[in-house]
Design an enzyme around this catalytic site. Structure first.
Site, PDB file in Angstrom:
ATOM      1  N   SER A   1      54.960  35.250  99.386  1.00 35.71           N
ATOM      2  CA  SER A   1      54.486  34.413 100.491  1.00 35.71           C
ATOM      3  C   SER A   1      53.073  34.835 100.924  1.00 35.71           C
ATOM      4  O   SER A   1      52.160  34.793 100.113  1.00 35.71           O
ATOM      5  CB  SER A   1      55.485  34.524 101.650  1.00 35.71           C
ATOM      6  OG  SER A   1      55.306  33.487 102.552  1.00 35.71           O
TER       7      SER A   1
ATOM      8  N   ASP B   1      62.318  26.433  96.675  1.00 33.84           N
ATOM      9  CA  ASP B   1      61.325  26.792  97.694  1.00 33.84           C
ATOM     10  C   ASP B   1      60.459  25.567  97.987  1.00 33.84           C
ATOM     11  O   ASP B   1      59.687  25.125  97.137  1.00 33.84           O
ATOM     12  CB  ASP B   1      60.462  27.943  97.156  1.00 33.84           C
ATOM     13  CG  ASP B   1      59.422  28.437  98.160  1.00 33.84           C
ATOM     14  OD1 ASP B   1      59.237  27.786  99.210  1.00 33.84           O
ATOM     15  OD2 ASP B   1      58.802  29.479  97.897  1.00 33.84           O
TER      16      ASP B   1
ATOM     17  N   HIS C   1      62.640  29.508 100.118  1.00 34.93           N
ATOM     18  CA  HIS C   1      61.508  30.435 100.087  1.00 34.93           C
ATOM     19  C   HIS C   1      61.963  31.892 100.189  1.00 34.93           C
ATOM     20  O   HIS C   1      61.384  32.784  99.586  1.00 34.93           O
ATOM     21  CB  HIS C   1      60.575  30.083 101.245  1.00 34.93           C
ATOM     22  CG  HIS C   1      59.307  30.887 101.277  1.00 34.93           C
ATOM     23  ND1 HIS C   1      58.418  30.912 100.223  1.00 34.93           N
ATOM     24  CD2 HIS C   1      58.777  31.683 102.240  1.00 34.93           C
ATOM     25  CE1 HIS C   1      57.389  31.701 100.545  1.00 34.93           C
ATOM     26  NE2 HIS C   1      57.589  32.177 101.751  1.00 34.93           N
TER      27      HIS C   1
END
Lengths: 411, 211
Positions: free
Chosen positions: A183, A348, A381
């Site tokens: 991320s 995701d 995610h």
């Protein structure tokens, strides 16, 4: 908002002793709640020369807190820098000193794990603007002696990376064996490879992108507005008012948390199940388990995270756009010697596979050495934080391959 | 596949023999990475791969190979010209949508191309069509016509003609039997087109085609 959100007792835990003997409490003088000693290391950076931030301000000296696992080898060639995500911190592989939960990448970092601490020296620093020992908006502004609040300079992903580079310099490491993260950590890994290609042997951006998408900026803006709409925020000066915008921050976390999951994962976990009741109440209590879960996520988050920090770090992510700085993403990696491994997850939707694939295409355009895998997962995610055996194997295999190419001896 | 793998499929070995040590190689449709692994271990080749199946890609990366998930038809355009010494397409040409475009990109990206493919002019294929009147299904071509990934079969002769049209110079050509053993025939000749079950060609851009 449940009553529990409105006022939370500051949970104080007796943490481990500071390894470097720095007085961790001093920087917390600005905090109204009882200070706690954090485990790990802390160093003043930007002492001789201030750090020039993207916004034009020169910062320094400033503290950076970091944690390490494993042992740095004699030629300092086995260091892996792990970059944490938005709400992560340096406590990668140990019980968190505040939340008491396992380290956020306990599954990946440790003896015999993909980031094998018997072999590699793993470093993770709290990012610039963070709130766990590295300078951030809740620290005292040396000019005024009061907490920075919104007078803290706006920082970028590049600024975070520049600060990390100072730390790596301090540790005497010429070249990191690898820099990796998921991320926002992926953004840092990409920025490292683009900015300091000679200082990085391998980069592993996981569930990331070369720029923050409009949709993601939009979600961040919802979170920031929730914080700023909380009357306890006081224009960012809540510490001076001895309050915390807990309600706003909790809402921000709840909204963000939804984006970390997937519809499938939410449905599997909660469905339409009711929380501790057999029928609907025809009211606005948390009837559904999913509501109760989100409220819990919000409540526990405010215990460990500073609201202004959340504003600053989300902003840093929004500003991230490699192409804006380098012309194109490909130009950022022209002639790069770095070995890349990009990873995405099928479910995701915050950093979907096409974002990683766009980076891969850019890397192909400069004939970079790149691997790319998409991992089948329905966990959204957050999958990069969870137990995904295929992901573990890929990471492990990539690192082994890199170690072989670099000639890193198996210790 | 770890350790010093030295034994690989015979046809892959023949391809490996065409590659100079220490060169840069892109293997398009690299499967589980057996050839790339072999080239790295035995020739110190700087190898990269593209593979369509995610299972194949993951297996490659688990083994420390630099491989991405991608499609020969759509993803070769990203690569810069002359980025590799060799671009290899092993038993994949017949599964591409636009074989000519793929070959064109290969010739652009690599100084040399190595292509292996099954020969649809092989006598057993011909006889299946001639005597039975049906598309051949056998050990080497196990799919029915309606579910085969192989959508662009060609004969060795077809390939040689296309290469000529594209100004690709054949540096080496090998006519092989089903086990990947050399038949010792002129690869561009009539006999090879009849008796070879597969073929491998090492191609180089003709000077008239330099860009």
């Amino acid at each position: 908002m449940p009553a529990a959100c409105q006022h939370l007792p500051a949970r104080v835990r007796a943490g481990k002793k500071s390894l470097t003997g720095h007085d961790f409490n001093s920087s917390y003088a600005a905090m109204s709640e009882p200070a706690f000693p954090l485990p790990g290391h802390r160093i003043e950076l930007g002492v001789d020369e201030k750090l020039r931030l993207d916004c034009g301000i020169a910062l320094g000296p400033f503290p950076v807190a970091y944690q390490t696992y494993g042992t740095l080898n004699a030629d300092k060639s086995n260091a892996i820098l792990v970059c944490h995500a938005l709400t992560g911190d340096q406590f990668v592989a140990e019980t968190h000193p505040i939340s008491g939960k396992p380290g956020w990448w306990d599954l990946m970092v440790g003896p015999g794990k993909p980031l094998d601490t018997d072999r590699y020296f793993v470093i993770c620093a709290n990012v610039l603007g963070g709130c766990l020992g590295t300078v951030g908006p809740k620290d005292a502004n040396p000019a005024t002696g009061k907490p920075y609040g919104l007078s803290f300079p706006v920082i970028t992903i590049a600024d975070m990376v520049r600060a990390q580079r100072l730390l790596i310099d301090h540790l005497g490491i010429d070249q990191l064996f690898a820099v990796m993260g998921g991320s926002m950590g992926a953004m840092q890994a990409l920025d490292w490879a683009a900015r300091y290609p000679e200082r990085v042997f391998a980069a592993v951006p996981i569930a990331g992108a070369a720029r923050h998408s409009a949709q993601n900026i939009a979600f961040h803006e919802v979170g920031r507005q929730a914080i700023m709409a909380d009357p306890d925020w006081h224009g960012g000066d809540y510490l001076l008012h001895d309050t915390r915008p807990h309600r706003g921050l909790a809402v921000a976390r709840m909204a963000a948390h939804i984006t970390y999951l997937s519809e499938t994962a939410l449905h599997r976990k909660f469905g339409r199940n009711l929380q501790d009741r057999d029928t609907l109440t025809y009211g606005f209590d948390a009837d559904f388990q999913v509501e109760s879960y989100l409220r819990h996520q919000g409540i526990t988050f405010v215990e460990r995270f500073d609201a202004n920090s959340y504003l600053y770090i989300t902003r840093a992510m929004d500003y991230f756009d490699l192409a804006a700085e380098f012309g194109t993403v490909a130009a950022a990696f022209e002639n790069t010697p770095v070995r890349f491994c990009l990873v995405s997850f099928t479910s995701d939707w915050l950093f979907p596979t096409p974002e990683s694939r766009a980076v891969v295409h850019a890397l192909n355009a400069v004939a970079a050495n790149v691997s790319f895998v998409e991992i089948e997962s329905d966990k959204g995610h957050d999958a990069f934080l969870l137990d995904e055996p295929e992901f573990r194997d890929v990471l492990s295999g990539f690192l082994n391959g890199c170690a072989e190419h670099k000639g890193l001896k198996a210790t | 596949m770890n350790g010093t793998t030295s034994s690989i499929r015979v046809d892959l070995q023949l391809i490996a023999d065409m590659v100079e040590p220490g060169s840069r190689v892109l293997d398009v449709g690299c499967g589980d990475g057996a050839l790339l692994q072999h080239l790295w271990k035995t020739k110190g080749v700087d190898g990269r791969g593209i593979e369509l199946s995610q299972t194949g890609v993951n297996a490659c990366v688990r083994n420390g190979l630099s491989v991405i998930q991608g499609d020969a038809d759509t993803d070769l355009k990203d690569y810069p010209s002359d980025a590799f010494d060799y671009v290899i397409l092993s038993q994949t040409l017949q599964a591409t949508h636009n074989p000519r475009t793929v070959l064109d990109h290969m010739a652009r990206i690599g100084k040399r191309s190595i292509v292996s493919f099954p020969n649809f002019g092989y006598w057993r294929v011909r006889s299946s069509l001639f005597f039975i009147g049906r598309m051949p299904v056998n050990e080497k071509l196990p799919h029915q016509w309606y579910n085969t990934p192989n959508i662009h079969f060609c004969t060795i002769r077809d390939f040689v003609v296309l290469g000529r049209e594209m100004n690709l110079h054949v540096e080496r050509g090998l006519a092989l039997n089903g086990d990947g053993l050399r038949l010792g025939l002129d690869p561009a000749g009539v006999l090879a087109n009849l008796l070879a079950e597969q073929a491998v060609f090492l191609l180089r851009r003709s000077h008239t085609n330099e860009r």
